[in-house]
Scaffold this active site. Structure first.
Site, PDB file in Angstrom:
ATOM      1  N   ARG A   1      21.297 -18.998 -15.796  1.00 10.16           N
ATOM      2  CA  ARG A   1      21.721 -20.196 -15.065  1.00 10.16           C
ATOM      3  C   ARG A   1      22.152 -21.475 -15.733  1.00 10.16           C
ATOM      4  NH1 ARG A   1      22.843 -17.347 -11.926  1.00 10.16           N
ATOM      5  NH2 ARG A   1      22.386 -16.947  -9.737  1.00 10.16           N
TER       6      ARG A   1
ATOM      7  N   GLU B   1      30.536 -24.959 -12.244  1.00 11.23           N
ATOM      8  CA  GLU B   1      31.493 -23.919 -12.431  1.00 11.23           C
ATOM      9  C   GLU B   1      32.629 -23.865 -11.363  1.00 11.23           C
ATOM     10  OE1 GLU B   1      29.026 -20.200 -12.280  1.00 11.23           O
ATOM     11  OE2 GLU B   1      28.071 -20.705 -14.356  1.00 11.23           O
TER      12      GLU B   1
ATOM     13  N   HIS C   1      31.291 -16.538 -16.446  1.00  7.33           N
ATOM     14  CA  HIS C   1      30.113 -15.966 -15.732  1.00  7.33           C
ATOM     15  C   HIS C   1      30.438 -14.724 -15.288  1.00  7.33           C
ATOM     16  CE1 HIS C   1      27.006 -17.189 -12.383  1.00  7.33           C
ATOM     17  NE2 HIS C   1      26.934 -16.097 -12.784  1.00  7.33           N
TER      18      HIS C   1
END
Length: 322
Positions: A234, A263, A282
């Protein structure tokens, strides 16, 4: 009675196959990722949601979801779901903690190798027509100490692979015993000991009030000079401004990041253009293998919950009694 399942994210099509197999007992809407406004409108008729990480299932969404009973997250992290609000409304939230494990562990090792051997930077150099062997000398993983902050499924999978590279593995996780760590080939240490001993630090902790900004100016000062930091967990585990400062000062030799506090990250994020940072958007769980597994598991969680009353992988158990 026919239950309605809304899939507002780009979940693998195998999830639809599971929902379809339930027959007339379930209807579903799954046309790919929808907008926030569409979600707020369509969730009103949903008995269940199957989600990934694109949408925030916050209080406004939950207030609009008058019939919502369950949410299944195709993945591990549920920080995009307001668990307090969901619990207050009796909405049961479940996740799929196993499906992403191998993909995330492999991506973590890939980031470590890319960081140790400057693979992205040398690739860019070659694309620019250069043949520069002097600027990209790296280090071996062999003989280095890897500190794992968090030693759950993914942390242990990373440890298994790191041991195959002849690394020494230490871990900090207040929820496991020294015996459990040792059984997986790692030595349990305090967080300060991990910072002081580790050549590489890889983050695998859940995001909580206690772990937010875990990597910050104060903790960076406790780390071994020249440490390399990897985060595929995270983004908010790291104070990005403090990490950038540590990278510029040389206290941190490099970082490899798959996740960010925001993000996509802001173009002015201080980490984006630093030469000693490896970035991926990601992608840790973004293998076809993992996406099929989590999609099937999430859809099956919904089918079992709605049609049989069986719940698994519940992350807000207090909602079960409501």
């Amino acid at each position: 009675m026919t239950y309605h399942v809304l899939v507002p994210d780009n979940v693998h099509a195998s999830a639809v196959d599971v929902l379809k197999a339930a027959g007339d007992a379930l209807a579903y809407t799954a046309r790919g990722q929808i907008t926030r406004d569409e979600l707020l409108a369509e969730v009103a008729n949903a008995d269940a949601l199957v989600i990934r990480s694109a949408h925030k299932i916050d209080k406004p969404v939950l207030d609009a979801a008058q019939n919502l009973k369950v949410i299944a997250r195709a993945g591990v992290g549920v920080d995009n779901v307001d668990l307090v609000a969901a619990t207050e409304k009796g909405v049961i939230v479940m996740n799929t903690p196993d499906g992403n494990t191998v993909s995330t562990a492999e991506h973590t090792l890939g980031l470590m190798l890319a960081l140790a051997r400057h693979i992205p930077q040398s690739h860019i150099s070659m694309n620019e027509g250069k043949w520069d062997r002097k600027s990209y000398g790296g280090i071996e993983l062999r003989g280095k100490t890897l500190g794992l902050v968090g030693f759950g499924r993914i942390g242990r999978a990373v440890a298994k692979r790191a041991l195959a590279f002849d690394m020494t593995v230490v871990t900090y996780d207040p929820y496991i015993s020294a015996e459990q760590a040792a059984a997986a080939g790692a030595a349990q240490v305090t967080l300060d000991e991990l910072f002081a001993q580790s050549d590489f630090i890889s983050l695998h902790a859940l995001l909580t009030d206690e772990t937010r900004d875990l990597v910050n100016k104060e903790t960076i000062a406790k780390m071994k000079p020249g440490v390399r930091i990897v985060d595929a967990a995270r983004g908010a585990l790291i104070n990005e401004a403090d990490l950038a400062e540590g990278l510029r000062s040389g206290q941190i030799a490099g970082a490899a990041l798959d996740v960010y506090a925001q993000e996509p990250p802001d173009p002015n994020n201080p980490l984006i253009h630093l030469p000693n940072v490896v970035h991926t958007p990601h992608l840790a769980a973004s293998t076809e293998d993992a996406q099929i597994v989590v999609a099937v598991e999430a859809a099956q969680l919904v089918v079992d919950a709605l049609l049989t009353g069986n719940y698994k992988n519940v992350v807000n158990p207090a909602a079960l009694g409501k």
